[in-house]
Design a protein around this motif. Structure first.
Motif, PDB file in Angstrom:
ATOM      1  N   LYS A  42       0.867  -1.176   0.000  1.00 25.25           N
ATOM      2  CA  LYS A  42       0.000   0.000   0.000  1.00 25.25           C
ATOM      3  C   LYS A  42       0.900   1.221   0.000  1.00 25.25           C
ATOM      4  O   LYS A  42       1.864   1.288   0.780  1.00 25.25           O
ATOM      5  CB  LYS A  42      -0.920   0.017   1.218  1.00 25.25           C
ATOM      6  CG  LYS A  42      -1.797   1.257   1.303  1.00 25.25           C
ATOM      7  CD  LYS A  42      -2.635   1.258   2.591  1.00 25.25           C
ATOM      8  CE  LYS A  42      -3.476   2.525   2.698  1.00 25.25           C
ATOM      9  NZ  LYS A  42      -4.255   2.559   3.972  1.00 25.25           N
ATOM     10  N   ALA A  43       0.618   2.192  -0.860  1.00 24.19           N
ATOM     11  CA  ALA A  43       1.472   3.378  -0.933  1.00 24.19           C
ATOM     12  C   ALA A  43       0.709   4.545  -1.528  1.00 24.19           C
ATOM     13  O   ALA A  43      -0.206   4.366  -2.335  1.00 24.19           O
ATOM     14  CB  ALA A  43       2.719   3.084  -1.776  1.00 24.19           C
ATOM     15  N   ARG A  44       1.092   5.746  -1.120  1.00 23.04           N
ATOM     16  CA  ARG A  44       0.667   6.942  -1.816  1.00 23.04           C
ATOM     17  C   ARG A  44       1.561   7.125  -3.035  1.00 23.04           C
ATOM     18  O   ARG A  44       2.720   6.717  -3.045  1.00 23.04           O
ATOM     19  CB  ARG A  44       0.796   8.159  -0.902  1.00 23.04           C
ATOM     20  CG  ARG A  44      -0.187   8.169   0.263  1.00 23.04           C
ATOM     21  CD  ARG A  44      -1.600   8.452  -0.187  1.00 23.04           C
ATOM     22  NE  ARG A  44      -1.710   9.801  -0.775  1.00 23.04           N
ATOM     23  CZ  ARG A  44      -2.757  10.228  -1.456  1.00 23.04           C
ATOM     24  NH1 ARG A  44      -3.799   9.437  -1.679  1.00 23.04           N
ATOM     25  NH2 ARG A  44      -2.788  11.453  -1.949  1.00 23.04           N
ATOM     26  N   ALA A 163      13.984   0.518   0.590  1.00 16.65           N
ATOM     27  CA  ALA A 163      12.585   0.890   0.351  1.00 16.65           C
ATOM     28  C   ALA A 163      12.358   1.248  -1.109  1.00 16.65           C
ATOM     29  O   ALA A 163      13.131   2.011  -1.704  1.00 16.65           O
ATOM     30  CB  ALA A 163      12.201   2.072   1.239  1.00 16.65           C
ATOM     31  N   LEU A 164      11.304   0.705  -1.688  1.00 18.87           N
ATOM     32  CA  LEU A 164      10.918   1.054  -3.053  1.00 18.87           C
ATOM     33  C   LEU A 164      10.478   2.513  -3.086  1.00 18.87           C
ATOM     34  O   LEU A 164       9.637   2.938  -2.292  1.00 18.87           O
ATOM     35  CB  LEU A 164       9.776   0.143  -3.511  1.00 18.87           C
ATOM     36  CG  LEU A 164       9.291   0.304  -4.946  1.00 18.87           C
ATOM     37  CD1 LEU A 164      10.390  -0.044  -5.939  1.00 18.87           C
ATOM     38  CD2 LEU A 164       8.061  -0.572  -5.179  1.00 18.87           C
ATOM     39  N   ASP A 165      11.066   3.302  -4.006  1.00 16.88           N
ATOM     40  CA  ASP A 165      10.836   4.741  -4.009  1.00 16.88           C
ATOM     41  C   ASP A 165      10.202   5.256  -5.297  1.00 16.88           C
ATOM     42  O   ASP A 165       9.364   6.144  -5.270  1.00 16.88           O
ATOM     43  CB  ASP A 165      12.171   5.475  -3.772  1.00 16.88           C
ATOM     44  CG  ASP A 165      11.986   6.953  -3.526  1.00 16.88           C
ATOM     45  OD1 ASP A 165      11.958   7.727  -4.519  1.00 16.88           O
ATOM     46  OD2 ASP A 165      11.873   7.357  -2.353  1.00 16.88           O
ATOM     47  N   GLU A 183       4.857   6.883   1.972  1.00 15.91           N
ATOM     48  CA  GLU A 183       4.024   6.161   2.948  1.00 15.91           C
ATOM     49  C   GLU A 183       3.862   4.696   2.547  1.00 15.91           C
ATOM     50  O   GLU A 183       2.762   4.136   2.630  1.00 15.91           O
ATOM     51  CB  GLU A 183       2.655   6.837   3.094  1.00 15.91           C
ATOM     52  CG  GLU A 183       2.723   8.300   3.507  1.00 15.91           C
ATOM     53  CD  GLU A 183       1.358   8.957   3.549  1.00 15.91           C
ATOM     54  OE1 GLU A 183       0.363   8.261   3.876  1.00 15.91           O
ATOM     55  OE2 GLU A 183       1.275  10.151   3.252  1.00 15.91           O
ATOM     56  N   VAL A 184       4.940   4.084   2.113  1.00 19.15           N
ATOM     57  CA  VAL A 184       4.886   2.701   1.620  1.00 19.15           C
ATOM     58  C   VAL A 184       4.741   1.731   2.791  1.00 19.15           C
ATOM     59  O   VAL A 184       5.525   1.761   3.739  1.00 19.15           O
ATOM     60  CB  VAL A 184       6.155   2.371   0.802  1.00 19.15           C
ATOM     61  CG1 VAL A 184       6.103   0.922   0.318  1.00 19.15           C
ATOM     62  CG2 VAL A 184       6.303   3.328  -0.371  1.00 19.15           C
TER      63      VAL A 184
END
Length: 209
Positions: A42-44, A163-165, A183-184
């Motif tokens: 889940k991410a913005r 972290a995936l960016d 916000e991952v």
């Protein structure tokens, strides 16, 4: 250059080359490990689109992913679009036009970042991966779709630490789309209802493939 200096530089050059190879392997391995343990996400996101003549964005929203094969791109705002993949078909809801289109998920995802994230084994089966170096604190991996019929010629993935960016893609028309993630949350419980879709009553529905 003297013979002695050349003899000294050769092992240094060989060492640098080997370190570069190790760094490249480490970047690709980081992506492989990230995907191997991925169950949900889940991410913005903030999305921009660039062409030779125009710039669109940023468009913002929330991305939900549930492996295998399901995801939801929900754009902010009362007129924002909604994209839902239910494992078999991809549904696109356009609130402004009050219409829905849908197509085969397998065909639509070929060579895309969504395929990379949603489908187990997609990296090895569908992309050629290559380290693209570090820039501004991000480690980049370039992915070339193996399918020559893919609508995308390049997919780029960036990590900040572990972290995936970012996810970026260049399509065959020269359009460059960039997603910046924030916000991952990785491997969190998600409501199954997020990945079900029913067209609103009375709206036009089109099957594109």
């Amino acid at each position: 250059m003297s013979k002695a200096l050349r003899l000294w530089l050769w092992p240094v050059a060989a060492l640098l080359a080997s370190l570069s190879t190790v760094a490249a392997a480490a970047s690709v391995e980081r992506l492989e490990n990230y995907l191997a343990g991925l169950e949900s996400l889940k991410a913005r996101f903030s999305q921009t689109i660039e062409t030779r003549d125009a710039y669109t964005g940023p468009l913002e929203g929330t991305f939900y992913l549930q492996r295998p094969g399901r995801f939801r791109w929900e754009y902010d705002g009362s007129e924002g679009q909604l994209i839902v993949a239910d494992g078999e078909r991809i549904w696109l809801l356009d609130r402004e036009l009050e219409q829905v289109s849908h197509q085969s998920q397998k065909d639509a995802l070929s060579g895309t970042p969504a395929q990379l994230l949603a489908e187990s084994g997609a990296l090895a089966e569908s992309f050629n991966a290559e380290d693209a170096g570090d820039m501004n604190g991000l480690s980049w991996i370039d992915l070339t779709p193996s399918d020559p019929e893919s609508q995308f010629s390049l997919v780029r993935v960036a990590f900040r630490g572990d972290a995936l960016d970012r996810l970026e893609m260049l399509d065959s028309f020269g359009q460059y789309t960039r997603f910046v993630l924030s916000e991952v949350e990785r491997n969190v419980p998600l409501d199954e209802a997020l990945f079900r879709f029913e067209p609103p009553r009375g709206w036009d529905v089109f099957q594109t493939h």
